[in-house]
Design a protein around this motif. Structure first.
Motif, PDB file in Angstrom:
ATOM      1  N   VAL A 176      -9.280   5.940   8.224  1.00 29.98           N
ATOM      2  CA  VAL A 176      -9.093   4.569   7.742  1.00 29.98           C
ATOM      3  C   VAL A 176      -7.676   4.107   8.052  1.00 29.98           C
ATOM      4  O   VAL A 176      -6.708   4.820   7.771  1.00 29.98           O
ATOM      5  CB  VAL A 176      -9.364   4.488   6.220  1.00 29.98           C
ATOM      6  N   ILE A 177      -7.561   2.930   8.674  1.00 31.14           N
ATOM      7  CA  ILE A 177      -6.241   2.382   9.016  1.00 31.14           C
ATOM      8  C   ILE A 177      -6.043   1.096   8.220  1.00 31.14           C
ATOM      9  O   ILE A 177      -6.891   0.206   8.237  1.00 31.14           O
ATOM     10  CB  ILE A 177      -6.141   2.122  10.535  1.00 31.14           C
ATOM     11  N   PRO A 199      -5.249  11.058  -8.158  1.00 31.64           N
ATOM     12  CA  PRO A 199      -6.127  11.374  -7.023  1.00 31.64           C
ATOM     13  C   PRO A 199      -6.406  10.193  -6.089  1.00 31.64           C
ATOM     14  O   PRO A 199      -6.851   9.141  -6.533  1.00 31.64           O
ATOM     15  CB  PRO A 199      -7.430  11.843  -7.692  1.00 31.64           C
ATOM     16  N   THR A 200      -6.112  10.396  -4.809  1.00 32.41           N
ATOM     17  CA  THR A 200      -6.348   9.369  -3.798  1.00 32.41           C
ATOM     18  C   THR A 200      -6.500  10.044  -2.443  1.00 32.41           C
ATOM     19  O   THR A 200      -6.271  11.259  -2.329  1.00 32.41           O
ATOM     20  CB  THR A 200      -5.179   8.341  -3.790  1.00 32.41           C
ATOM     21  N   ALA A 201      -6.886   9.281  -1.423  1.00 33.56           N
ATOM     22  CA  ALA A 201      -7.065   9.862  -0.089  1.00 33.56           C
ATOM     23  C   ALA A 201      -5.718  10.314   0.474  1.00 33.56           C
ATOM     24  O   ALA A 201      -4.694   9.648   0.272  1.00 33.56           O
ATOM     25  CB  ALA A 201      -7.693   8.825   0.836  1.00 33.56           C
ATOM     26  N   LYS A 202      -5.734  11.432   1.216  1.00 32.97           N
ATOM     27  CA  LYS A 202      -4.537  11.930   1.909  1.00 32.97           C
ATOM     28  C   LYS A 202      -4.075  10.859   2.901  1.00 32.97           C
ATOM     29  O   LYS A 202      -4.912  10.161   3.482  1.00 32.97           O
ATOM     30  CB  LYS A 202      -4.951  13.197   2.661  1.00 32.97           C
ATOM     31  N   TYR A 203      -2.772  10.688   3.117  1.00 32.96           N
ATOM     32  CA  TYR A 203      -2.309   9.570   3.951  1.00 32.96           C
ATOM     33  C   TYR A 203      -0.966   9.861   4.596  1.00 32.96           C
ATOM     34  O   TYR A 203      -0.249  10.782   4.198  1.00 32.96           O
ATOM     35  CB  TYR A 203      -2.151   8.313   3.085  1.00 32.96           C
ATOM     36  N   LYS A 204      -0.630   9.048   5.590  1.00 35.23           N
ATOM     37  CA  LYS A 204       0.717   9.034   6.170  1.00 35.23           C
ATOM     38  C   LYS A 204       1.030   7.611   6.595  1.00 35.23           C
ATOM     39  O   LYS A 204       0.115   6.866   6.953  1.00 35.23           O
ATOM     40  CB  LYS A 204       0.790   9.959   7.387  1.00 35.23           C
ATOM     41  N   VAL A 240      -0.780   2.307   6.987  1.00 34.94           N
ATOM     42  CA  VAL A 240      -1.079   3.528   6.251  1.00 34.94           C
ATOM     43  C   VAL A 240      -2.352   4.086   6.881  1.00 34.94           C
ATOM     44  O   VAL A 240      -3.344   3.363   7.021  1.00 34.94           O
ATOM     45  CB  VAL A 240      -1.311   3.221   4.755  1.00 34.94           C
ATOM     46  N   ILE A 241      -2.294   5.355   7.307  1.00 39.74           N
ATOM     47  CA  ILE A 241      -3.494   5.977   7.872  1.00 39.74           C
ATOM     48  C   ILE A 241      -4.027   6.965   6.841  1.00 39.74           C
ATOM     49  O   ILE A 241      -3.288   7.841   6.361  1.00 39.74           O
ATOM     50  CB  ILE A 241      -3.194   6.696   9.206  1.00 39.74           C
ATOM     51  N   GLU A 242      -5.305   6.779   6.481  1.00 38.57           N
ATOM     52  CA  GLU A 242      -5.861   7.526   5.353  1.00 38.57           C
ATOM     53  C   GLU A 242      -7.076   8.329   5.746  1.00 38.57           C
ATOM     54  O   GLU A 242      -7.892   7.887   6.562  1.00 38.57           O
ATOM     55  CB  GLU A 242      -6.364   6.526   4.304  1.00 38.57           C
ATOM     56  N   LYS A 250       0.846  -1.204   0.000  1.00 34.67           N
ATOM     57  CA  LYS A 250       0.000   0.000   0.000  1.00 34.67           C
ATOM     58  C   LYS A 250       0.875   1.245   0.000  1.00 34.67           C
ATOM     59  O   LYS A 250       0.549   2.245  -0.617  1.00 34.67           O
ATOM     60  CB  LYS A 250      -0.946  -0.016   1.197  1.00 34.67           C
ATOM     61  N   GLU A 251       2.019   1.157   0.699  1.00 39.23           N
ATOM     62  CA  GLU A 251       2.923   2.308   0.767  1.00 39.23           C
ATOM     63  C   GLU A 251       3.469   2.636  -0.628  1.00 39.23           C
ATOM     64  O   GLU A 251       3.510   3.795  -1.038  1.00 39.23           O
ATOM     65  CB  GLU A 251       4.068   2.014   1.746  1.00 39.23           C
ATOM     66  N   TYR A 252       3.876   1.599  -1.374  1.00 43.01           N
ATOM     67  CA  TYR A 252       4.388   1.811  -2.733  1.00 43.01           C
ATOM     68  C   TYR A 252       3.320   2.486  -3.594  1.00 43.01           C
ATOM     69  O   TYR A 252       3.588   3.469  -4.291  1.00 43.01           O
ATOM     70  CB  TYR A 252       4.802   0.469  -3.360  1.00 43.01           C
ATOM     71  N   ALA A 253       2.089   1.938  -3.506  1.00 40.68           N
ATOM     72  CA  ALA A 253       0.994   2.469  -4.334  1.00 40.68           C
ATOM     73  C   ALA A 253       0.700   3.923  -3.962  1.00 40.68           C
ATOM     74  O   ALA A 253       0.556   4.784  -4.840  1.00 40.68           O
ATOM     75  CB  ALA A 253      -0.251   1.605  -4.160  1.00 40.68           C
TER      76      ALA A 253
END
Ligand code: AMP
Ligand code: GLY
Length: 415
Positions: free
Chosen positions: A141-142, A116-121, A181-183, A103-106
């Motif tokens: 979302v976690i 365009p995708t959800a903001k994340y860290k 990944v927290i989104e 998920k991190e790579y994507a």
């Protein structure tokens, strides 16, 4: 062309069905296949994850093309095994499979190329992750960044739930040692956008919409998918075009720029938000159960599409205008505990309108052998007719241990 499909579910049954109709086909083998596939292809009971065995098999059977079903084969390096050989694999290398497996790579790829995708860290440290959740608020979302048997994504509606989820994933390490990944939590209808891809050529398929929850009205636990339909009337042409250009094509080009070119079925799990379509996730393979409702609509020869792609040609693909609905019949107790071995009757009344997801042949009977057991199809020139046809077909199946949703397609019919 001698073709080998890898896998044993409804997706592979639908793929085998489409390939079996090809004018370019000489022979079709499926490893390991299932009792439904046995009617249309040669099923071979060897380990599909043993690449050396597959290599020997391909040499013996003079296989020209392999179509892997699940991501497990891709992550296991099936495409890498046949690099620079005469066998073509319509699936990405292990490295290009990262678009699904990490998920991190994507997410990093999407950020770098403004897809365009959800903001994340991304976090590995529990305390930093908790502070971030506190600062961002809920819903949030976690996602565990690795394989988690379908339980790795939690849409948290309270702080308690979010902190508990972080504790499970980062302190107790329930799924392993990876990051989360927290989104940002997006809202809107979800849809599946599937494409055929090779060397920067991207051929779109019609959209499909999955029903992930176990029970009617989207209640109950998440599952692998309890039903599906294609086309999706609530998603209009301008959104489809935007999704194609600004998400699917842009992602394929981004992978090329990263020297990680993608071949195979690229699947965008997208959501139509107030700010346009955004990516929820990518998969590096055909969707299941999306395949089962998309391929019956395909009028062009599937092997011609793939063969042409390998020769750098973008085929003009034609789809019929019908709606298809697939209703999944699952074992009672799915997605947790369920029993197997219940006899299924009525299959011979359905011919091409049923795909086997989890069945087994015992003493001449077909019996249940998995959580999701069958996908029953219906079609029609309207979604309503397709729904009627599908449930009419479902009623022909007799088995004492199968359950299904009765509202597949309703959200579009009401909308
Ligand atoms: P995934 O495995 O990433 O597809 O996530 C499973 C499900 O969780 C999706 O089908 C969505 O319903 C939901 N989901 C994932 N990410 C988000 C998000 N950022 N916002 C809202 N829902 C999400
Ligand atoms: N339909 C969801 C998937 O194939 O992952």
């Amino acid at each position: 062309m001698n073709v080998l499909i890898l896998g044993s579910g409804g997706r592979e049954h639908a793929l085998a069905h489409a390939v079996s109709k090809s004018k370019l086909l000489t022979s079709l083998c499926v490893i390991p296949g299932n009792p439904g596939i046995e009617d249309i292809a040669k099923c071979i009971d060897i380990d599909p994850l043993d690449n050396n065995l597959i290599k020997e098999f391909c040499a013996k059977e003079d296989i020209d093309l392999i179509i892997p079903g699940s991501e497990a084969f891709l992550e296991n390096g099936i495409a890498d095994t046949f690099t620079n050989t005469k066998v073509k694999v319509f699936g990405p290398t292990k490295q290009a499979t990262l678009i699904e497996s990490s998920k991190e790579y994507a997410k990093d790829l999407m950020k770098k190329y403004s897809i365009p995708t959800a903001k994340y860290k991304v976090f590995k440290d529990y305390h930093l992750a908790k502070d971030y959740v506190t600062e961002q608020g809920v819903p949030i979302v976690i996602k565990y960044d690795g394989l988690a048997a379908g339980k790795g994504v939690v849409v948290c509606t309270s702080f308690d739930e979010a902190y508990q989820t972080l504790e499970n994933m980062l302190v107790d390490k329930t799924f392993g040692n990876n990051a989360v990944v927290i989104e940002e939590c997006l809202e809107g209808p979800e849809f599946s956008f599937m494409t055929f891809v090779h060397n920067g050529i991207v051929i779109p398929m019609p959209l499909a919409q999955d029903h992930k929850r176990l029970l009617d009205n989207d209640l109950g636990p998440n599952t692998g998918g309890m039903g599906i339909y294609s086309r999706v009337p609530i998603i209009k042409e301008d959104v489809i075009e935007k999704s194609y250009n600004e998400i699917m094509v842009k992602t394929v080009n981004a992978l090329i720029k990263e020297n990680n070119s993608f071949t195979g079925f690229l699947y965008g799990g997208l959501m139509l938000t107030n700010n346009g379509p955004k990516v929820i996730e990518f998969n590096a393979r055909f969707g299941d159960p999306e395949t089962e409702v998309l391929l019956p609509n395909l009028e062009t020869d599937i092997l011609e599409i793939i063969f042409n792609l390998f020769n750098g040609i973008k085929t003009e693909v034609s789809w019929n205008r019908k709606f298809y609905i697939g209703v999944v019949l699952a074992s009672k107790g799915y997605p947790t505990d369920y029993d197997k071995g219940y006899v299924i009757e009525g299959l011979n009344q359905l011919k091409d309108n049923v795909y086997h997801m989890g069945t087994k042949r015992i003493d001449g009977n077909i019996v249940t052998n998995g959580g999701r057991v069958l996908l029953v199809l219906g079609n029609g020139i309207t979604l309503e007719q397709a729904q009627k046809d599908a449930y009419n077909n479902v009623n022909k199946i007799k088995c004492s241990n199968l359950i299904y949703r009765t509202d597949i397609g309703n959200n579009s019919l009401k909308g």
